[in-house]
Scaffold this active site. Structure first.
Site, mmCIF file in Angstrom:
data_model
loop_
_atom_site.group_PDB
_atom_site.id
_atom_site.type_symbol
_atom_site.label_atom_id
_atom_site.label_comp_id
_atom_site.label_asym_id
_atom_site.label_seq_id
_atom_site.Cartn_x
_atom_site.Cartn_y
_atom_site.Cartn_z
ATOM 1 N N PHE A 1 0.859 -1.185 0.000
ATOM 2 C CA PHE A 1 0.000 0.000 0.000
ATOM 3 C C PHE A 1 0.889 1.226 0.000
ATOM 4 O O PHE A 1 1.747 1.382 0.882
ATOM 5 C CB PHE A 1 -0.900 -0.009 1.236
ATOM 6 C CG PHE A 1 -1.941 1.087 1.241
ATOM 7 C CD1 PHE A 1 -2.938 1.119 0.283
ATOM 8 C CD2 PHE A 1 -1.933 2.065 2.227
ATOM 9 C CE1 PHE A 1 -3.907 2.112 0.295
ATOM 10 C CE2 PHE A 1 -2.894 3.068 2.248
ATOM 11 C CZ PHE A 1 -3.888 3.087 1.280
ATOM 12 N N THR B 1 2.600 6.996 1.896
ATOM 13 C CA THR B 1 3.591 7.972 2.339
ATOM 14 C C THR B 1 4.395 8.545 1.182
ATOM 15 O O THR B 1 4.813 7.832 0.276
ATOM 16 C CB THR B 1 4.544 7.327 3.355
ATOM 17 O OG1 THR B 1 3.782 6.783 4.432
ATOM 18 C CG2 THR B 1 5.529 8.337 3.902
ATOM 19 N N ALA C 1 4.039 13.879 2.465
ATOM 20 C CA ALA C 1 2.769 13.328 2.949
ATOM 21 C C ALA C 1 3.042 12.117 3.820
ATOM 22 O O ALA C 1 3.240 11.023 3.329
ATOM 23 C CB ALA C 1 1.866 12.940 1.774
ATOM 24 N N SER D 1 2.470 12.082 8.190
ATOM 25 C CA SER D 1 1.412 12.345 9.165
ATOM 26 C C SER D 1 0.284 13.152 8.528
ATOM 27 O O SER D 1 -0.890 12.964 8.847
ATOM 28 C CB SER D 1 1.983 13.098 10.370
ATOM 29 O OG SER D 1 2.903 12.280 11.073
ATOM 30 N N ILE E 1 7.763 2.173 1.564
ATOM 31 C CA ILE E 1 6.672 1.239 1.259
ATOM 32 C C ILE E 1 7.123 -0.196 1.509
ATOM 33 O O ILE E 1 8.130 -0.657 0.975
ATOM 34 C CB ILE E 1 6.189 1.411 -0.195
ATOM 35 C CG1 ILE E 1 5.880 2.887 -0.469
ATOM 36 C CG2 ILE E 1 4.975 0.532 -0.449
ATOM 37 C CD1 ILE E 1 4.892 3.516 0.495
ATOM 38 N N GLY F 1 21.988 -6.402 30.983
ATOM 39 C CA GLY F 1 23.259 -5.727 31.241
ATOM 40 C C GLY F 1 24.089 -5.600 29.974
ATOM 41 O O GLY F 1 23.570 -5.396 28.884
ATOM 42 N N GLU G 1 2.253 3.518 10.745
ATOM 43 C CA GLU G 1 0.790 3.475 10.898
ATOM 44 C C GLU G 1 0.279 4.646 11.733
ATOM 45 O O GLU G 1 -0.737 4.550 12.404
ATOM 46 C CB GLU G 1 0.348 2.153 11.537
ATOM 47 C CG GLU G 1 0.310 0.990 10.590
ATOM 48 C CD GLU G 1 -0.928 1.008 9.701
ATOM 49 O OE1 GLU G 1 -1.850 1.811 9.926
ATOM 50 O OE2 GLU G 1 -0.968 0.203 8.766
ATOM 51 N N GLU H 1 2.043 10.848 18.161
ATOM 52 C CA GLU H 1 1.378 12.146 18.170
ATOM 53 C C GLU H 1 0.086 12.113 17.348
ATOM 54 O O GLU H 1 -0.943 12.673 17.751
ATOM 55 C CB GLU H 1 2.328 13.214 17.626
ATOM 56 C CG GLU H 1 3.532 13.505 18.511
ATOM 57 C CD GLU H 1 4.602 12.430 18.464
ATOM 58 O OE1 GLU H 1 5.469 12.413 19.363
ATOM 59 O OE2 GLU H 1 4.589 11.594 17.534
#
Length: 377
Positions: free
Chosen positions: A123, A126, A130, A132, A157, A337, A361, A365
């Protein structure tokens, strides 16, 4: 309230847990080190019916519910995030748009191959401007002589460039302030896929930049109604957040498993460090938060299965488990540790794989923005 899983859901958990332990765990470190895509494991996931879990049986899928699907993603992530995100992105982002918005002809064309695991789907949302701001798509598609002519690019992607990838569904401007979703087949003229991107984590998953230069796509590859793309991808992201939230629970559980086992083996001051209250309290907090996160994920998945609104709950689950996995993996590495800082210990891989769960995804925020909107704020 009945919190018991169904027999089918329990079977999914047992099956995937066994597969993850016996097949994924032995290969995970090498796949990560070599940044090698897990073709054999994906094929085996397909044979188990896990690559098309939510797809109805009439299209070659398993017809499973969302809770069972979330369980499968959780159990895979408990061992390795790269394999888990390959399945999750293929299912939630690659296959679901075609299942939810495709015509009957499109479903018959794509879904059987995707549900079987023979082929992967991606899909493309982004872009450099573009992320958020998902509505800021700049990729354009113009209808000319029965074909969409696509120009633009997509970034970060998943699953787009493997040898078995069949298609990517992209968001594109098809008019003034009009976003549509279009299925672009791999191999289309004018469609270029970059070399794999180098990443901090998820190194065995496939992540690419996509470029479209006068890329020709058949007019019939429009997914759903023209101009409906914005609402479509918002709905797809709502569902995808459940699977990424399940990854957060799975990674936190995997980190706990490693830390608890190490604490029982590692001896200091004459006894296992699991006997020290400071270590016990860390593990107790981790276990408590994991149960809380799991309840949020299963609740969101159950609401989706009931056909009820679930967007708020999915955002809450994704936000909480992203931050939970951060706390859990940090505590788990601290318990290890100095050894936890060594690549030979799997906790270091989980530590690197975790951060993207607070970014992909929708960032933490953005999740808070979504939740606030649903709260009427």
């Amino acid at each position: 309230m009945n919190f018991d899983l169904t027999e089918e859901q329990e079977l999914v958990r047992r099956t995937v847990r066994e597969f993850a332990r016996e097949r994924v765990a032995p290969a995970a470190e090498e796949l990560d080190r070599e940044s090698r895509f897990p073709y054999e494991l994906v094929a085996e996931l397909g044979e188990l019916g896990l690559m098309g879990m939510p797809v109805p049986e009439e299209y070659g899928g398993a017809g499973s519910d969302t809770v069972a699907y979330a369980i499968a993603v959780e159990e895979l992530t408990r061992v390795d995030s790269s394999v888990a995100i390959t399945l999750a992105a293929h299912t939630s982002l690659g296959t679901m748009p075609i299942l939810q918005y495709g015509s009957e002809e499109q479903k018959r064309e794509w879904l059987p191959r995707l549900a079987s695991g023979e082929a992967l789907a991606a899909f493309g949302l982004t872009e450099t401007e573009a992320g958020s701001d998902a509505g800021a798509t700049r990729t354009r598609a113009e209808l000319r002589d029965g074909s969409w002519v696509v120009n633009g690019s997509k970034l970060f992607i998943t699953n787009a460039g493997t040898d078995i990838t069949a298609c990517v569904t992209i968001t594109a401007l098809t008019g003034e302030d009009e976003i549509s979703n279009i299925v672009v087949p791999n191999g289309a003229a004018g469609y270029t896929i970059s070399a794999p991107m180098k990443k901090l984590g998820w190194r065995a998953s496939d992540t690419r930049e996509l470029s479209f230069e006068n890329c020709l796509v058949p007019e019939g590859n429009l997914l759903g109604a023209r101009g409906a793309g914005f609402q479509q991808f918002l709905e797809i992201l709502d569902g995808g957040r459940i699977s990424v939230a399940a990854m957060g629970v799975g990674l936190a559980q995997g980190a706990y498993d490693l830390a608890a086992a190490y604490a029982r083996e590692r001896r200091q001051f004459g006894k296992p460090i699991s006997k020290f209250q400071a270590v016990q309290f860390r593990l107790a907090d981790m276990a408590t938060e994991i149960e809380a996160g799991r309840a949020l994920v299963y609740r969101a998945a159950w609401l989706k299965d009931q056909g009820r609104p679930f967007a708020r709950e999915a955002a809450m689950a994704k936000l909480y488990t992203g931050e939970l996995s951060n706390r859990a993996v940090n505590s788990a590495l601290q318990i290890h540790g100095g050894y936890g800082y060594m690549d030979e210990y799997p906790i270091s891989r989980l530590y690197r794989d975790q951060k993207i769960l607070e970014i992909g995804e929708g960032t933490n925020e953005v999740q808070r923005m979504v939740i606030a909107k649903h709260l009427g704020l």
